[in-house]
Design an enzyme around this catalytic site. Sequence first.
Site, PDB file in Angstrom:
ATOM      1  N   LYS A 138       0.829  -1.212   0.000  1.00  0.00           N
ATOM      2  CA  LYS A 138       0.000   0.000   0.000  1.00  0.00           C
ATOM      3  C   LYS A 138       0.865   1.265   0.000  1.00  0.00           C
ATOM      4  CE  LYS A 138      -1.761   1.481   3.815  1.00  0.00           C
ATOM      5  NZ  LYS A 138      -2.533   1.608   5.067  1.00  0.00           N
ATOM      6  N   ASP A 157      -6.041   0.739   0.887  1.00  0.00           N
ATOM      7  CA  ASP A 157      -6.316   0.926   2.309  1.00  0.00           C
ATOM      8  C   ASP A 157      -7.801   0.639   2.554  1.00  0.00           C
ATOM      9  OD1 ASP A 157      -7.725   3.082   1.431  1.00  0.00           O
ATOM     10  OD2 ASP A 157      -6.590   4.571   2.530  1.00  0.00           O
TER      11      ASP A 157
END
Length: 217
Positions: A138, A157
């Site tokens: 991420k 996320d």
Amino acid sequence: MKNQYFYEIEKKYNEIKPDIEKRLNEYKEIWKNGTNEDIHAELSFCILTPQSKARNAWKAITNMRNDGVLFTGTSEELTEYLNIVRFKNNKAKYLVLLRQQMTNKDGKIITKDFFESFKTVTERRNWIVENIKGMSWKEAGHFLRNVGFGQEVAILDRHILKNLVRLEVINEIPKTLTKKLYFEIEEKMKKYCKEVGIPMDSFDLLLWYLEAGEIFK
């Protein structure tokens, strides 16, 4: 795969599309005209963002850079600037480790030069995840998007995952994101973006706007 929720957010996308494209062009400009120090600051920012507000993370980076400690300070000195982000002690150590990795034998920051040596975005992302403490898929995607390489990488996320569920791209928010599952969801997101005609980096900023009410970093 377009459902009612998509048509709701498509309307918002058409409203803010110029702002999204302006921001994406600014990201590309950072890479095109930015210095090694500029790119290092962007990478450092993405170390600070997990479980913290993006604005606070960028404020901390800006303050450290303005005071001259981002590129010279000890972890103890950096910690003083990180009260506005979570896990400040660990993140301060990660920033120092990153700086050591991105400093050449002459004491110069080489972050941009280093990443320019990779042929593909995939190679850059893999290296970040495998070698930079405190950064996962991420955060690596976040950095690459913020320097203009977000067309093919997802920043998965909880906000993005929640919206992907609402859009019926995935069935549920996974409890844990393994590498395999991250890539599977990323591929589904790529396919969906192609189907609806919204580039993936634009789509990411759109979903962030829906959560935060602004287009930031």
